[in-house]
Design a protein around this motif. Structure first.
Motif, PDB file in Angstrom:
ATOM      1  N   LEU A   1      -8.053  12.374 -14.778  1.00  0.00           N
ATOM      2  CA  LEU A   1      -9.826  12.895 -15.268  1.00  0.00           C
ATOM      3  C   LEU A   1     -10.174  13.384 -13.983  1.00  0.00           C
ATOM      4  O   LEU A   1     -10.969  14.366 -13.822  1.00  0.00           O
ATOM      5  N   LEU A   2     -10.403  13.194 -12.919  1.00  0.00           N
ATOM      6  CA  LEU A   2     -10.834  13.227 -11.896  1.00  0.00           C
ATOM      7  C   LEU A   2     -10.459  14.609 -11.751  1.00  0.00           C
ATOM      8  O   LEU A   2     -11.680  16.046 -11.623  1.00  0.00           O
ATOM      9  N   LEU A   3      -9.597  14.877 -11.222  1.00  0.00           N
ATOM     10  CA  LEU A   3      -9.233  16.210 -10.541  1.00  0.00           C
ATOM     11  C   LEU A   3      -8.535  17.563 -12.309  1.00  0.00           C
ATOM     12  O   LEU A   3      -8.848  18.433 -11.791  1.00  0.00           O
ATOM     13  N   GLU A   4      -8.906  16.531 -13.167  1.00  0.00           N
ATOM     14  CA  GLU A   4      -8.845  17.440 -14.452  1.00  0.00           C
ATOM     15  C   GLU A   4      -7.431  17.953 -15.092  1.00  0.00           C
ATOM     16  O   GLU A   4      -7.149  19.198 -14.874  1.00  0.00           O
TER      17      GLU A   4
ATOM     18  N   ASP B   1     -19.842   9.766 -15.028  1.00  0.00           N
ATOM     19  CA  ASP B   1     -20.621  11.688 -14.509  1.00  0.00           C
ATOM     20  C   ASP B   1     -19.352  12.562 -14.034  1.00  0.00           C
ATOM     21  O   ASP B   1     -18.538  13.451 -13.957  1.00  0.00           O
ATOM     22  N   SER B   2     -18.673  11.821 -12.527  1.00  0.00           N
ATOM     23  CA  SER B   2     -18.054  12.228 -12.425  1.00  0.00           C
ATOM     24  C   SER B   2     -16.208  12.302 -12.827  1.00  0.00           C
ATOM     25  O   SER B   2     -15.726  13.883 -12.836  1.00  0.00           O
TER      26      SER B   2
ATOM     27  N   ASN C   1     -15.061   4.775  -2.413  1.00  0.00           N
ATOM     28  CA  ASN C   1     -15.908   5.755  -1.249  1.00  0.00           C
ATOM     29  C   ASN C   1     -17.178   5.995  -2.174  1.00  0.00           C
ATOM     30  O   ASN C   1     -18.536   5.161  -1.742  1.00  0.00           O
ATOM     31  N   ILE C   2     -16.973   6.132  -4.058  1.00  0.00           N
ATOM     32  CA  ILE C   2     -18.304   6.353  -4.339  1.00  0.00           C
ATOM     33  C   ILE C   2     -18.745   5.021  -4.863  1.00  0.00           C
ATOM     34  O   ILE C   2     -19.602   4.441  -5.015  1.00  0.00           O
TER      35      ILE C   2
ATOM     36  N   LEU D   1      -9.300   7.088  -3.063  1.00  0.00           N
ATOM     37  CA  LEU D   1      -9.849   7.621  -1.906  1.00  0.00           C
ATOM     38  C   LEU D   1     -11.065   7.518  -2.133  1.00  0.00           C
ATOM     39  O   LEU D   1     -12.279   7.030  -1.733  1.00  0.00           O
ATOM     40  N   GLU D   2     -11.870   8.952  -3.227  1.00  0.00           N
ATOM     41  CA  GLU D   2     -12.940   8.875  -3.272  1.00  0.00           C
ATOM     42  C   GLU D   2     -13.652   8.165  -4.340  1.00  0.00           C
ATOM     43  O   GLU D   2     -14.766   8.417  -4.050  1.00  0.00           O
TER      44      GLU D   2
ATOM     45  N   ILE E   1     -22.514   7.318 -12.209  1.00  0.00           N
ATOM     46  CA  ILE E   1     -22.155   8.321 -10.750  1.00  0.00           C
ATOM     47  C   ILE E   1     -20.228   8.746 -11.419  1.00  0.00           C
ATOM     48  O   ILE E   1     -20.359   9.455 -12.098  1.00  0.00           O
TER      49      ILE E   1
ATOM     50  N   GLU F   1      -0.349  12.764  -3.203  1.00  0.00           N
ATOM     51  CA  GLU F   1      -1.780  12.762  -2.552  1.00  0.00           C
ATOM     52  C   GLU F   1      -2.546  13.387  -3.404  1.00  0.00           C
ATOM     53  O   GLU F   1      -4.641  12.698  -2.535  1.00  0.00           O
TER      54      GLU F   1
ATOM     55  N   GLN G   1      -4.147   9.521  -4.613  1.00  0.00           N
ATOM     56  CA  GLN G   1      -3.857   9.738  -3.615  1.00  0.00           C
ATOM     57  C   GLN G   1      -5.962   9.053  -2.499  1.00  0.00           C
ATOM     58  O   GLN G   1      -6.571   8.307  -2.445  1.00  0.00           O
ATOM     59  N   ALA G   2      -6.241  10.793  -2.908  1.00  0.00           N
ATOM     60  CA  ALA G   2      -7.238  11.588  -2.274  1.00  0.00           C
ATOM     61  C   ALA G   2      -8.268  11.443  -3.293  1.00  0.00           C
ATOM     62  O   ALA G   2      -9.036  10.979  -3.193  1.00  0.00           O
TER      63      ALA G   2
END
Lengths: 207, 396
Positions: free
Chosen positions: A96-99, A31-32, A117-118, A113-114, A28, A106, A109-110
């Motif tokens: 990577l996550l937010l491209e 993938d994310s 959680n994953i 956190l994400e 996951i 922030e 940080q977000a």
């Protein structure tokens, strides 16, 4: 060592379940983030609470600026995920996550956190699901963005009010090509390990 | 129907969304706070109703919630909101839009539906902001207070140094009296010798040597005092025994002038070394010896002590915990027990106005505690006062 309290069959079953759940988590996350990640099979250890501080100090010596994120999980399997990632890795993970390369504090940080959680949901949630039980997760919380020693100290003292021995399930999340490394620890109470042993027994009976 | 009534009675927002972000349910709380009515059958998309929604992130979180069968979260303290709901308060708020914690939980896995619970965190974050503001203000005040204390300490230290300088000038005068008298005597002898025709090469050589000795002595005195006042801020290893000896040399003329005896006894098993600013320890010893001298002079004037019977003694030994202990003792009758607790306070003095400023012992304690990590205490013995300096050994 709690693992020594498990029979050979129980150890095999736990190994298999962790293979699946950690594989799901890794898949996951890959993938994310659209990037290949690895999570080695976790090591399981047990220690008295006062030893936890020294364990953290030894384990994370050299890491100074980092994010420490915790997430509680509650039910028969009861405990806390701890995700520790240094600032540079966190920034690259967020990119990577937010491209995006233009990220504020922030955003990082977000992202941290994400990802926490994953990982918690995938590793612990899946493991518990495979053992036919339910689990509830609190939202993850950034405990600290400072020096690791101080935060861990606060963490262990606060938790010390409730239980004396902790079971540690430890692994790490790595994106080799992006030079990202984060450490994962799942801290559970002794009572949770008792439940885990019983659940593994039922799982083996159903096979 | 029952579910609908229940969800509409909740005091937070509830949305049911599909994976294309179409709104399948929108509870009464959201209608009230956003002013937007949503018909579940109309297929309205959340990102059309609220264009500020981060579609990519929300879709990713929905996908993860459905895949993992566990909730995803949006944290108000870092992401602030899912979509803009104006705070719209009459009284002041630091936020323009409601700060939202959002839990995205799987609702119907087969239909690909998730529920979004939206919790208003604005009051909590406002309180957090206020607390952070208070903390910042407190930090600034503490910083200002620390700076003010530091400034006062420096001023006190400066005053103490100036007082010590006054004492030193007086000491120089005492130290020079004897060689000046000798030089005067040599000058007179030279005149007599000339009148009696006794000046020969041998005589000139002898006179020259004697005068050189006296001038060297005066020069050395000046050098000793100059060293004491030299601004040398590097820490060094030094022998406490040698330090005490040097201080006694500096003050010897004054002590002798007041007919006060002085002595040093050393019980250190081997040559002891301290690490720190040697001149700072000298300053402390000068303060203590001068206080002892003043007390002895006062006791002599009162007739408590016989003339010439005053004595200052310093004893150096190892402490129980391996520290160096320096005892500074006099026989002037001791300190009034009710003052023992106060003598290290700033501006506390029992001396007449023109004699004491009350900063000497305060500075002495600051130096011993601050520069040497040691302690200084006072107690009375059978004969007088005893100051106990405990100086731990430290590495460079």
């Amino acid at each position: 060592m709690p693992a020594e309290l498990l029979s050979a069959d129980e150890k095999d079953a736990l190994q298999e379940l962790m293979n699946i759940s950690f594989g799901v988590a890794s898949s996951i996350i890959s993938d994310s983030l659209n990037s290949f990640s690895t999570m080695p099979l976790p090591k399981i250890d047990a220690m008295d609470l006062p030893q936890l501080e020294a364990y953290f100090d030894e384990k994370f010596r050299g890491i100074t600026q980092c994010y420490i994120v915790t997430q509680l999980f509650r039910n028969r399997f009861d405990g806390e995920s701890v995700f520790i990632i240094d600032d540079d890795s966190a920034m690259r993970l967020s990119s990577l996550l937010l491209e995006s390369d233009e990220l504020g504090k922030e955003d990082v940080q977000a992202s941290v956190l994400e990802i926490t959680n994953i990982i918690s949901s995938a590793c612990i949630g899946k493991l518990v699901e495979l053992l036919d039980a339910q689990i509830f997760f609190n939202p993850p919380v950034i405990e600290s963005t400072c020096h690791i020693g101080e935060s861990v100290l606060r963490l262990s003292k606060r938790e010390g009010m409730e239980f004396t021995k902790v079971i540690i399930i430890e692994t790490k999340l790595e994106f080799e090509t992006e030079q990202i490394t984060g450490y994962l620890l799942f801290l559970t109470k002794e009572s949770s390990f008792v439940w885990l042993k019983e659940a593994l027994g039922r799982f083996l009976d159903d096979l | 129907m029952q579910n609908r009534i229940f969800l509409n009675s909740l005091n937070h927002g509830v949305i049911i969304l599909d994976t294309d972000l179409r709104v399948r349910f929108w509870n009464a709380w959201l209608c009230a706070y956003t002013g937007v009515e949503v018909d579940p059958d109309a297929g309205s998309r959340l990102d059309v109703l609220f264009p500020e929604v981060d579609v990519r992130t929300l879709k990713r979180k929905i996908k993860n919630a459905l895949t993992l069968k566990t909730p995803s979260f949006i944290d108000a303290s870092v992401s602030h909101y899912l979509f803009k709901i104006p705070v719209d308060k009459i009284t002041y708020s630091s936020f323009e839009y409601m700060q939202q914690n959002v839990t995205i939980a799987p609702y119907d896995l087969e239909a690909g539906l998730v529920s979004l619970m939206i919790y208003d965190q604005t009051p909590l974050l406002e309180m957090k902001q206020r607390l952070m503001g208070f903390n910042r203000e407190l930090e600034q005040r503490v910083k200002a207070a620390v700076e003010e204390n530091r400034r006062k300490d420096m001023l006190l230290q400066q005053q103490s140094k100036q007082a010590a300088m006054g004492e030193m000038i007086s000491a120089i005068a005492h130290q020079w009296r004897q060689p000046l008298n000798s030089i005067y005597a040599i000058a007179q002898d030279f005149e007599d010798a000339f009148e009696h025709g006794e000046i020969d090469k041998e005589y000139v050589s002898e006179i020259s040597q004697e005068m050189s000795n006296q001038i060297d002595y005066m020069s050395q005195t000046i050098e000793d005092f100059r060293n004491f006042f030299k601004h040398n801020r590097s820490k060094v290893y030094f022998s406490p025994v040698e330090t005490v000896k040097q201080v006694f040399v500096l003050l010897s003329s004054q002590l002798k002038g007041s007919t006060i005896g002085y002595a040093l006894t050393n019980d250190l098993p081997k040559e002891g070394k301290l690490f720190g600013y040697e001149n700072d320890l000298k300053q402390v010893l000068i303060i203590l010896i001068n206080n002892a001298r003043d007390a002895i002079v006062a006791a002599t004037q009162k007739g408590v002590l016989s003339h010439g019977g005053g004595n200052v003694s310093i004893h150096i030994k190892d402490g129980e915990n391996g520290e160096t202990v320096i005892l500074v003792m006099d026989n002037a009758g001791g300190i009034d027990p009710k003052n023992l607790e106060k003598i290290f306070e700033p501006y506390f003095t029992t001396k007449p106005d023109d004699k004491g400023t009350g900063i000497g012992l305060f500075i002495a304690r600051r130096i011993i505690e601050g520069q040497f990590d040691g302690t200084i205490t006072a107690e009375n013995t059978a004969d007088g006062a005893m100051f106990i300096l405990r100086l731990p050994h430290r590495e460079a």
